[in-house]
Design a protein around this motif. Structure first.
Motif, PDB file in Angstrom:
ATOM      1  N   THR A  15      -9.958  -4.858   1.661  1.00  0.00           N
ATOM      2  CA  THR A  15     -10.396  -5.119   0.277  1.00  0.00           C
ATOM      3  C   THR A  15     -10.220  -6.593   0.166  1.00  0.00           C
ATOM      4  O   THR A  15     -11.079  -7.217  -0.310  1.00  0.00           O
ATOM      5  CB  THR A  15      -9.465  -4.218  -0.464  1.00  0.00           C
ATOM      6  N   LEU A  36      -7.521  -4.643  13.422  1.00  0.00           N
ATOM      7  CA  LEU A  36      -7.665  -3.897  14.467  1.00  0.00           C
ATOM      8  C   LEU A  36      -8.456  -2.743  14.451  1.00  0.00           C
ATOM      9  O   LEU A  36      -8.837  -1.870  15.352  1.00  0.00           O
ATOM     10  CB  LEU A  36      -5.967  -3.190  14.724  1.00  0.00           C
ATOM     11  N   SER A  37      -9.136  -2.675  13.331  1.00  0.00           N
ATOM     12  CA  SER A  37     -10.115  -1.551  13.010  1.00  0.00           C
ATOM     13  C   SER A  37     -11.550  -2.258  13.263  1.00  0.00           C
ATOM     14  O   SER A  37     -11.972  -3.089  12.664  1.00  0.00           O
ATOM     15  CB  SER A  37     -10.180  -1.044  11.714  1.00  0.00           C
ATOM     16  N   GLU A  92       0.080  -2.677   2.726  1.00  0.00           N
ATOM     17  CA  GLU A  92       1.389  -2.901   1.742  1.00  0.00           C
ATOM     18  C   GLU A  92       2.680  -1.830   2.475  1.00  0.00           C
ATOM     19  O   GLU A  92       3.066  -1.237   1.434  1.00  0.00           O
ATOM     20  CB  GLU A  92       1.086  -2.887   0.406  1.00  0.00           C
ATOM     21  N   SER A 119       1.688  -7.608  -2.145  1.00  0.00           N
ATOM     22  CA  SER A 119       1.358  -7.660  -3.767  1.00  0.00           C
ATOM     23  C   SER A 119       2.784  -7.684  -4.272  1.00  0.00           C
ATOM     24  O   SER A 119       2.894  -8.088  -5.435  1.00  0.00           O
ATOM     25  CB  SER A 119       0.935  -6.020  -3.883  1.00  0.00           C
TER      26      SER A 119
END
Ligand SMILES: NC(=O)C1=CN([C@@H]2O[C@H](COP(=O)(O)OP(=O)(O)OC[C@H]3O[C@@H](n4cnc5c(N)ncnc54)[C@H](O)[C@@H]3O)[C@@H](O)[C@H]2O)C=CC1
Ligand SMILES: Cc1ncc(C=O)c(C(=O)O)c1O
Length: 313
Positions: A15, A36-37, A92, A119
């Motif tokens: 995001t 990693l994706s 997170e 965050s």
């Protein structure tokens, strides 16, 4: 102080990644991106130019030397090669971030600064997973990161003052707004305020005081609108501290003080209903609706920011 030769690596392209990449590149910095994706990398390849187009509408121009080049790297080592700053932008979860820091350690010269977009995990906690903890700092962007100009900068117990100065100078060089948070508390400042608000909002919907659409209208066109112009501390003076004294005197004891996550959210996350990223959360979204929603939100945020900056209106 960052100089014109700073290369930045961004690890994690979900995001937040693409908007951060576009912002740094527009500041003239070469950006090396890794996830990693492979699917996330492909999504980011499409999302970075989209974020850059929004920066055009914001009137954010690159330096005379031109926009920084963006490159995508399958491997972590390749992504961080030659980087003076690594922005960690993975999920997170402490264990996920810890694994990234452990993988980064042997790849980075001792002086390379690592900034976490966490965050709200205390930076001091994260410093336990990285050698030379003095170079780790919180650099908390807000979503969407290519539009929201305020970035929190948070030192952990072992963060060097020079590291904080480096990031605040970098943020200023991007013509954005660094806010140095003075204590490394969970959630820092922005998310402590936001999560207190979200806790109350969810509670009001859960109690049947108002429905989801009504809640959003009430907050967006009431306090949310007002807070974009008058901050909370100034608002106290505008309303009158006597008013706050009276209202808080009975209301504070009645506000939600739950210490856990409301079932309203837990039921949905357990069912895989995560929001836009899964096609349904509190509201359902079709792919077309998502594209239209994100475009409209960017349009409105750009328009509001231009007015708040005194450029329009
Ligand atoms: N979503 C939001 O509104 C905001 C999130 N943040 C923070 O930014 C960080 C990232 O959040 P999002 O972008 O929302 O997460 P996300 O879940 O959308 O994206 C995370 C990305 O990290 C990748 N990833 C996971 N493990 C990895 C690894 N070991 N190496 C490389 N890539 C890996 C995933 O494939 C995924 O693409 C979190 O710490 C989050 O709390 C900060 C501000 C706003
Ligand atoms: C729900 C929520 N949680 C965290 C963050 C940022 O860390 C945001 C945001 O930036 O908007 C958020 O909306």
């Amino acid at each position: 102080m960052p100089d014109g030769t700073l290369t930045v690596a961004v690890i994690g392209l979900g995001t937040m990644g693409p908007g951060i990449i576009a912002t740094l590149a527009r500041g003239g910095m070469p950006v090396r991106a890794h996830d990693l994706s492979p699917a996330a990398v492909e999504r980011a390849r499409a999302a970075v130019p989209q974020a850059a187009a929004v920066l055009d509408r914001l009137g954010v121009a690159p330096p005379t030397t031109g926009e920084g080049a963006v490159s995508f790297h399958d491997d972590l080592a390749g992504a961080v090669a030659g980087a003076g700053l690594v922005i960690e932008n993975v999920p997170e979860k402490v264990e996920v971030k810890a694994a990234v820091y452990r993988a980064l350690d042997p790849l980075l010269p001792a002086g390379t600064i690592v900034a976490s977009d966490t965050s709200g995990i205390p930076i001091t906690t994260l410093q336990g997973f990285l050698s030379h903890p003095e170079r780790l700092v919180g650099m908390h962007w807000s979503n969407p990161p290519h539009i929201i100009p305020m970035i929190e900068v948070i030192a952990g117990e072992k963060t060097a003052p020079a590291t904080v100065a480096f990031i605040t100078d970098l943020v200023r060089s991007l013509k954005l707004l660094p806010v140095v948070v003075k204590k490394d508390v969970p959630g820092f400042v922005e998310n402590r305020i936001l999560y207190a608000l979200l806790r109350e909002a969810i509670d009001l919907v859960d109690q049947g005081v108002i429905d989801e659409e009504g809640l959003d209208t009430c907050v967006s066109w009431g306090i949310g609108y007002k807070l974009s112009v008058v901050g909370p501390m100034r608002l106290l003076d505008m309303a009158g501290l006597d008013i706050y004294q009276s209202v808080a005197g009975f209301l504070n004891a009645d506000l939600s003080a739950r210490r856990d996550v409301a079932g309203y959210v837990t039921e949905r996350t357990r069912a895989g209903k995560l929001g836009i990223k899964s096609g349904e959360g509190i509201f359902p979204y079709t792919p077309d609706q998502i594209a239209a929603l994100q475009a409209e939100r960017a349009r409105r945020l750009v328009a509001v920011r231009r007015i708040l900056e005194g450029r329009d209106g």
